[in-house]
Design a protein around this motif. Structure first.
Motif, mmCIF file in Angstrom:
data_model
loop_
_atom_site.group_PDB
_atom_site.id
_atom_site.type_symbol
_atom_site.label_atom_id
_atom_site.label_comp_id
_atom_site.label_asym_id
_atom_site.label_seq_id
_atom_site.Cartn_x
_atom_site.Cartn_y
_atom_site.Cartn_z
ATOM 1 N N MET A 1 33.698 -4.031 39.387
ATOM 2 C CA MET A 1 34.433 -5.446 39.734
ATOM 3 C C MET A 1 35.165 -5.610 41.482
ATOM 4 S SD MET A 1 34.073 -8.863 39.366
ATOM 5 C CE MET A 1 34.932 -9.952 39.392
ATOM 6 N N ASN A 2 34.294 -5.976 42.275
ATOM 7 C CA ASN A 2 34.760 -6.175 43.468
ATOM 8 C C ASN A 2 36.049 -7.069 43.821
ATOM 9 O OD1 ASN A 2 35.846 -6.389 46.475
ATOM 10 N ND2 ASN A 2 32.600 -7.167 47.150
ATOM 11 N N SER A 3 37.550 -6.416 44.332
ATOM 12 C CA SER A 3 38.174 -7.634 44.040
ATOM 13 C C SER A 3 38.342 -7.758 44.723
ATOM 14 C CB SER A 3 39.581 -6.612 43.474
ATOM 15 O OG SER A 3 39.117 -5.952 42.192
ATOM 16 N N SER A 4 37.589 -7.973 46.749
ATOM 17 C CA SER A 4 39.001 -7.929 47.896
ATOM 18 C C SER A 4 38.808 -9.515 48.247
ATOM 19 C CB SER A 4 37.295 -7.156 49.287
ATOM 20 O OG SER A 4 35.938 -7.945 48.997
ATOM 21 N N ALA A 5 37.242 -10.182 47.173
ATOM 22 C CA ALA A 5 37.217 -11.851 47.311
ATOM 23 C C ALA A 5 38.533 -12.889 47.095
ATOM 24 C CB ALA A 5 35.900 -12.072 46.330
ATOM 25 N N VAL A 91 46.471 -4.148 45.931
ATOM 26 C CA VAL A 91 46.521 -4.979 47.126
ATOM 27 C C VAL A 91 46.803 -4.294 48.526
ATOM 28 C CG1 VAL A 91 46.747 -7.099 47.990
ATOM 29 C CG2 VAL A 91 45.374 -6.434 45.666
ATOM 30 N N ALA A 92 45.940 -3.448 49.539
ATOM 31 C CA ALA A 92 47.292 -3.142 50.941
ATOM 32 C C ALA A 92 47.881 -4.171 50.593
ATOM 33 C CB ALA A 92 46.256 -2.304 51.853
ATOM 34 N N GLY A 93 49.583 -4.204 51.143
ATOM 35 C CA GLY A 93 49.914 -4.498 51.893
ATOM 36 C C GLY A 93 50.959 -6.018 51.567
#
Length: 216
Positions: A1-5, A91-93
């Motif tokens: 699953m692409n979580s970047s969205a 999640v970076a940051g």
């Protein structure tokens, strides 16, 4: 699953969460679990309320927790297949989550809490339509709380809500007729335990269907 969205939205929500008063954060932490208990109380109340009604009403009330359990199992199987990492690690940051991040192997997509909430909300609404005014907001708040405390992406809970609602609806549609027949049989069995579970019904209404269950 692409979580970047939905990573940016996750950061925005969790950043906002950390600006809220501590009492509000604790309330969100409490609701993320307490909502499940409240759904459990509603399952019992709806079943008890349905007992004097027609067999179909009792059948749908009994199926509500069963349909929710099936939705949970389906969600857990999906999580195990897709293995999406939790945003509180991935999640970076992003700041620290308000509650401990679940361990590795307790995957993120879809959210089990949101799936259970969505399934319970719809199943209870099928059994007692007026409850939708309570159960749907409850489910939405529970789903949002999982993002708020930092343990799920927004897409985890959105999909979980829909997934749970769909599975619960399908289970009720598929099983309502045979469970209806079972309830009718239990009511004529003469067993006190069977009558306790199935309810006595009403002589003039035993074969009637409440409005919503006529469509099930």
């Amino acid at each position: 699953m692409n979580s970047s969205a939905t990573s940016d939205l996750y950061r925005d929500i969790t950043d906002f969460a950390r600006t809220t008063p501590s009492w509000f954060q604790h309330l969100a932490e409490l609701w993320t679990e307490a909502g499940l208990l409240l759904f459990g109380v509603l399952f019992i109340a709806v079943w008890w309320y349905a007992r004097p009604a027609g067999a179909r009403a009792v059948a749908v009330a009994v199926l509500a927790p069963l349909a929710t359990a099936v939705a949970y199992v389906c969600s857990e199987l999906t999580k195990s297949a897709l293995t999406e990492e939790r945003p509180c690690r991935a999640v970076a940051g992003a700041g620290a989550s308000l509650i401990p991040c679940p361990p590795v192997g307790d995957w993120s997509f879809p959210s089990n809490h949101a799936t259970i909430a969505g399934a319970a909300a719809i199943a209870l609404a099928l059994a007692r339509p007026v409850l939708a005014y309570l159960t749907v907001p409850m489910a939405l708040l529970m789903a949002f709380s999982r993002v708020f405390v930092g343990v799920h992406y927004p897409h985890d809970v959105a999909v979980g809500l829909v997934f749970g609602g769909v599975v619960a609806t399908l289970v009720v549609l598929a099983a309502a007729r045979p469970v209806d027949a079972l309830v009718g049989t239990m009511r004529t069995s003469g067993s006190s335990l069977a009558l306790l579970l199935a309810g006595p019904g009403h002589p003039a209404r035993t074969s009637d269907h409440v409005a919503v269950t006529e469509r099930v």
